[in-house]
Design a protein around this motif. Structure first.
Motif, PDB file in Angstrom:
ATOM      1  N   SER A 151       0.832  -1.215   0.000  1.00 48.92           N
ATOM      2  CA  SER A 151       0.000   0.000   0.000  1.00 48.92           C
ATOM      3  C   SER A 151       0.859   1.255   0.000  1.00 48.92           C
ATOM      4  CB  SER A 151      -0.919   0.019   1.223  1.00 48.92           C
ATOM      5  OG  SER A 151      -1.784  -1.073   1.193  1.00 48.92           O
ATOM      6  N   VAL A 152       1.901   1.273   0.807  1.00 46.71           N
ATOM      7  CA  VAL A 152       2.787   2.446   0.856  1.00 46.71           C
ATOM      8  C   VAL A 152       3.463   2.635  -0.490  1.00 46.71           C
ATOM      9  CG1 VAL A 152       4.950   3.301   1.857  1.00 46.71           C
ATOM     10  CG2 VAL A 152       3.156   2.433   3.338  1.00 46.71           C
ATOM     11  N   ARG A 153       3.929   1.539  -1.080  1.00 45.95           N
ATOM     12  CA  ARG A 153       4.590   1.641  -2.377  1.00 45.95           C
ATOM     13  C   ARG A 153       3.622   2.138  -3.445  1.00 45.95           C
ATOM     14  NH1 ARG A 153       9.176  -1.527  -5.020  1.00 45.95           N
ATOM     15  NH2 ARG A 153       8.836  -1.057  -7.202  1.00 45.95           N
ATOM     16  N   GLY A 154       2.406   1.634  -3.416  1.00 49.27           N
ATOM     17  CA  GLY A 154       1.405   2.085  -4.378  1.00 49.27           C
ATOM     18  C   GLY A 154       1.060   3.547  -4.178  1.00 49.27           C
ATOM     19  N   PHE A 155       0.968   3.995  -2.953  1.00 46.54           N
ATOM     20  CA  PHE A 155       0.678   5.393  -2.672  1.00 46.54           C
ATOM     21  C   PHE A 155       1.813   6.286  -3.167  1.00 46.54           C
ATOM     22  CE2 PHE A 155       0.959   9.064   0.220  1.00 46.54           C
ATOM     23  CZ  PHE A 155      -0.254   9.656  -0.082  1.00 46.54           C
ATOM     24  N   ARG A 156       3.035   5.858  -2.926  1.00 50.91           N
ATOM     25  CA  ARG A 156       4.188   6.664  -3.373  1.00 50.91           C
ATOM     26  C   ARG A 156       4.249   6.761  -4.887  1.00 50.91           C
ATOM     27  NH1 ARG A 156       9.416   5.116   0.297  1.00 50.91           N
ATOM     28  NH2 ARG A 156       8.815   6.362   2.096  1.00 50.91           N
ATOM     29  N   SER A 157       3.958   5.665  -5.585  1.00 46.71           N
ATOM     30  CA  SER A 157       4.036   5.701  -7.048  1.00 46.71           C
ATOM     31  C   SER A 157       2.948   6.594  -7.628  1.00 46.71           C
ATOM     32  CB  SER A 157       3.945   4.296  -7.624  1.00 46.71           C
ATOM     33  OG  SER A 157       2.650   3.770  -7.441  1.00 46.71           O
ATOM     34  N   LYS A 158       1.814   6.708  -6.944  1.00 43.26           N
ATOM     35  CA  LYS A 158       0.740   7.572  -7.443  1.00 43.26           C
ATOM     36  C   LYS A 158       1.043   9.045  -7.177  1.00 43.26           C
ATOM     37  CE  LYS A 158      -2.949   4.450  -7.766  1.00 43.26           C
ATOM     38  NZ  LYS A 158      -3.212   4.051  -9.090  1.00 43.26           N
ATOM     39  N   THR A 159       1.739   9.334  -6.091  1.00 44.79           N
ATOM     40  CA  THR A 159       2.015  10.728  -5.754  1.00 44.79           C
ATOM     41  C   THR A 159       3.251  11.262  -6.459  1.00 44.79           C
ATOM     42  OG1 THR A 159       3.288  10.074  -3.813  1.00 44.79           O
ATOM     43  CG2 THR A 159       0.933  10.533  -3.504  1.00 44.79           C
ATOM     44  N   PRO A 161       5.491  12.357  -9.630  1.00 41.33           N
ATOM     45  CA  PRO A 161       5.021  12.899 -10.905  1.00 41.33           C
ATOM     46  C   PRO A 161       5.251  11.971 -12.100  1.00 41.33           C
ATOM     47  CG  PRO A 161       6.987  14.054 -10.173  1.00 41.33           C
ATOM     48  CD  PRO A 161       6.577  13.143  -9.075  1.00 41.33           C
ATOM     49  N   ARG A 162       6.208  11.070 -12.073  1.00 46.67           N
ATOM     50  CA  ARG A 162       6.501  10.240 -13.231  1.00 46.67           C
ATOM     51  C   ARG A 162       6.190   8.777 -12.949  1.00 46.67           C
ATOM     52  NH1 ARG A 162       5.680  13.602 -16.554  1.00 46.67           N
ATOM     53  NH2 ARG A 162       6.437  12.327 -18.231  1.00 46.67           N
ATOM     54  N   GLY A 163       5.028   8.467 -12.458  1.00 51.37           N
ATOM     55  CA  GLY A 163       4.628   7.080 -12.210  1.00 51.37           C
ATOM     56  C   GLY A 163       4.233   6.405 -13.503  1.00 51.37           C
ATOM     57  N   ALA A 164       3.885   5.156 -13.447  1.00 48.94           N
ATOM     58  CA  ALA A 164       3.532   4.368 -14.624  1.00 48.94           C
ATOM     59  C   ALA A 164       2.276   4.920 -15.292  1.00 48.94           C
ATOM     60  CB  ALA A 164       3.321   2.915 -14.232  1.00 48.94           C
ATOM     61  N   GLY A 165       1.339   5.411 -14.539  1.00 50.26           N
ATOM     62  CA  GLY A 165       0.117   5.987 -15.103  1.00 50.26           C
ATOM     63  C   GLY A 165       0.419   7.236 -15.909  1.00 50.26           C
ATOM     64  N   HIS A 166       1.360   8.041 -15.452  1.00 51.36           N
ATOM     65  CA  HIS A 166       1.729   9.263 -16.173  1.00 51.36           C
ATOM     66  C   HIS A 166       2.457   8.940 -17.460  1.00 51.36           C
ATOM     67  CE1 HIS A 166       0.384  12.032 -13.105  1.00 51.36           C
ATOM     68  NE2 HIS A 166       0.950  11.244 -12.190  1.00 51.36           N
ATOM     69  N   VAL A 167       3.249   7.913 -17.473  1.00 52.64           N
ATOM     70  CA  VAL A 167       3.953   7.520 -18.694  1.00 52.64           C
ATOM     71  C   VAL A 167       2.944   7.121 -19.750  1.00 52.64           C
ATOM     72  CG1 VAL A 167       5.509   5.796 -19.685  1.00 52.64           C
ATOM     73  CG2 VAL A 167       6.042   6.816 -17.470  1.00 52.64           C
ATOM     74  N   TYR A 168       1.930   6.362 -19.357  1.00 54.34           N
ATOM     75  CA  TYR A 168       0.904   5.963 -20.306  1.00 54.34           C
ATOM     76  C   TYR A 168       0.108   7.171 -20.773  1.00 54.34           C
ATOM     77  CZ  TYR A 168      -3.025   3.564 -22.400  1.00 54.34           C
ATOM     78  OH  TYR A 168      -3.986   3.142 -23.270  1.00 54.34           O
ATOM     79  N   ALA A 169      -0.216   8.075 -19.878  1.00 53.95           N
ATOM     80  CA  ALA A 169      -0.961   9.280 -20.260  1.00 53.95           C
ATOM     81  C   ALA A 169      -0.137  10.133 -21.216  1.00 53.95           C
ATOM     82  CB  ALA A 169      -1.333  10.077 -19.014  1.00 53.95           C
ATOM     83  N   ASP A 170       1.161  10.260 -20.968  1.00 55.47           N
ATOM     84  CA  ASP A 170       2.030  11.012 -21.880  1.00 55.47           C
ATOM     85  C   ASP A 170       2.047  10.357 -23.259  1.00 55.47           C
ATOM     86  OD1 ASP A 170       2.588  12.790 -19.887  1.00 55.47           O
ATOM     87  OD2 ASP A 170       4.570  11.920 -19.399  1.00 55.47           O
ATOM     88  N   HIS A 171       2.088   9.061 -23.298  1.00 57.05           N
ATOM     89  CA  HIS A 171       2.085   8.321 -24.563  1.00 57.05           C
ATOM     90  C   HIS A 171       0.798   8.605 -25.335  1.00 57.05           C
ATOM     91  CE1 HIS A 171       2.318   5.011 -27.431  1.00 57.05           C
ATOM     92  NE2 HIS A 171       1.085   4.676 -27.051  1.00 57.05           N
ATOM     93  N   VAL A 172      -0.336   8.565 -24.628  1.00 55.65           N
ATOM     94  CA  VAL A 172      -1.615   8.804 -25.287  1.00 55.65           C
ATOM     95  C   VAL A 172      -1.658  10.218 -25.836  1.00 55.65           C
ATOM     96  CG1 VAL A 172      -4.109   9.017 -24.876  1.00 55.65           C
ATOM     97  CG2 VAL A 172      -2.867   7.059 -23.956  1.00 55.65           C
ATOM     98  N   HIS A 173      -1.195  11.217 -25.067  1.00 58.46           N
ATOM     99  CA  HIS A 173      -1.203  12.611 -25.525  1.00 58.46           C
ATOM    100  C   HIS A 173      -0.263  12.809 -26.700  1.00 58.46           C
ATOM    101  CE1 HIS A 173      -3.846  14.391 -22.659  1.00 58.46           C
ATOM    102  NE2 HIS A 173      -3.140  13.961 -21.607  1.00 58.46           N
ATOM    103  N   LYS A 174       0.844  12.152 -26.701  1.00 59.01           N
ATOM    104  CA  LYS A 174       1.881  12.383 -27.703  1.00 59.01           C
ATOM    105  C   LYS A 174       1.553  11.709 -29.030  1.00 59.01           C
ATOM    106  CE  LYS A 174       6.881  12.364 -27.815  1.00 59.01           C
ATOM    107  NZ  LYS A 174       8.083  11.923 -27.121  1.00 59.01           N
ATOM    108  N   PHE A 175       1.070  10.457 -28.994  1.00 58.87           N
ATOM    109  CA  PHE A 175       0.916   9.695 -30.232  1.00 58.87           C
ATOM    110  C   PHE A 175      -0.519   9.545 -30.716  1.00 58.87           C
ATOM    111  CE2 PHE A 175       4.924   8.168 -28.434  1.00 58.87           C
ATOM    112  CZ  PHE A 175       5.760   8.394 -29.516  1.00 58.87           C
ATOM    113  N   HIS A 176      -1.458   9.971 -29.935  1.00 63.72           N
ATOM    114  CA  HIS A 176      -2.851   9.835 -30.360  1.00 63.72           C
ATOM    115  C   HIS A 176      -3.490  11.200 -30.366  1.00 63.72           C
ATOM    116  CE1 HIS A 176      -2.543   5.486 -30.052  1.00 63.72           C
ATOM    117  NE2 HIS A 176      -1.957   5.652 -28.866  1.00 63.72           N
ATOM    118  N   GLU A 177      -4.312  11.391 -31.338  1.00 63.66           N
ATOM    119  CA  GLU A 177      -4.954  12.677 -31.521  1.00 63.66           C
ATOM    120  C   GLU A 177      -5.970  12.961 -30.427  1.00 63.66           C
ATOM    121  OE1 GLU A 177      -4.818  14.729 -34.480  1.00 63.66           O
ATOM    122  OE2 GLU A 177      -3.080  13.603 -35.163  1.00 63.66           O
ATOM    123  N   ASN A 178      -6.640  11.916 -29.964  1.00 63.58           N
ATOM    124  CA  ASN A 178      -7.701  12.088 -28.979  1.00 63.58           C
ATOM    125  C   ASN A 178      -7.086  12.186 -27.600  1.00 63.58           C
ATOM    126  OD1 ASN A 178      -9.989  12.102 -27.488  1.00 63.58           O
ATOM    127  ND2 ASN A 178     -10.759  10.122 -28.197  1.00 63.58           N
TER     128      ASN A 178
END
Length: 186
Positions: A151-159, A161-178
């Motif tokens: 739980s602590v590790r999951g909380f830290r990764s969410k807080t 700025p460059r967690g796994a969710g942000h990498v995927y979001a950056d990918h979607v913004h960069k390579f997809h129009e939507n």
């Protein structure tokens, strides 16, 4: 023929075969004899256990008669070991609440589902043994620590700025129009 590759004359092979066959027959006969003795011993043990149960029941009945005779006035109440041993069994047999309680527990146990029976049996096993209680305690403690660390590790990764969710979001913004698909990850 032997396993080392040496050959024996035909007469020796026949002689060895007859020796081995007779030895096998002796072992078979001895095995059958021992099995018969084992069955007889089991029957004897069952008969003795039945006799022991009958004797216990008879002793309790005798104690009941002693108790009845002692209830008359002027009778002494000298108690020896035998009386003390069977008095508790006699009193337990007379107690309607304990017999009702026993029957009720048995009825409730039989009405449980197999999962509940397994849980109850496991709980009784753990609670009745000191080693099992200790193992269960440390196992539970270990699981709680593991859940806490995850739980602590999951909380830290969410807080961060460059967690796994942000990498995927950056990918979607960069390579997809939507860009709307990436908003759900932030």
């Amino acid at each position: 023929l032997s396993s080392s590759g040496a050959t024996f004359p035909e007469g020796q092979v026949d002689s060895l075969l007859s020796i081995i066959s007779s030895q096998r027959e002796r072992f078979r006969a001895r095995n059958q004899e021992l099995e018969g003795e084992n069955r007889m011993m089991q029957h004897t043990v069952q008969a003795l256990q039945s006799e022991l149960d009958n004797l216990r029941a008879d002793n309790i009945k005798l104690y009941e008669k002693i108790k009845f005779l002692q209830s008359y006035p002027g009778r002494g109440s000298s108690r020896d070991d035998t009386e003390l041993r069977y008095s508790s069994q006699y009193e337990e047999r007379l107690d309607p609440f304990s017999s009702f309680s026993r029957k009720e527990r048995q009825r409730k146990y039989l009405s449980l589902s197999p999962w509940d029976k397994a849980t109850l049996s496991m709980g009784r096993l753990i609670l009745s043994n000191k080693t099992a209680r200790t193992i269960a305690f440390f196992y539970t403690l270990l699981l709680h620590c593991l859940v806490f660390l995850v739980s602590v590790r999951g909380f830290r990764s969410k807080t961060q700025p460059r967690g796994a969710g942000h990498v995927y979001a950056d990918h979607v913004h960069k390579f997809h129009e939507n860009g709307d698909a990436g908003d759900m990850w932030q």
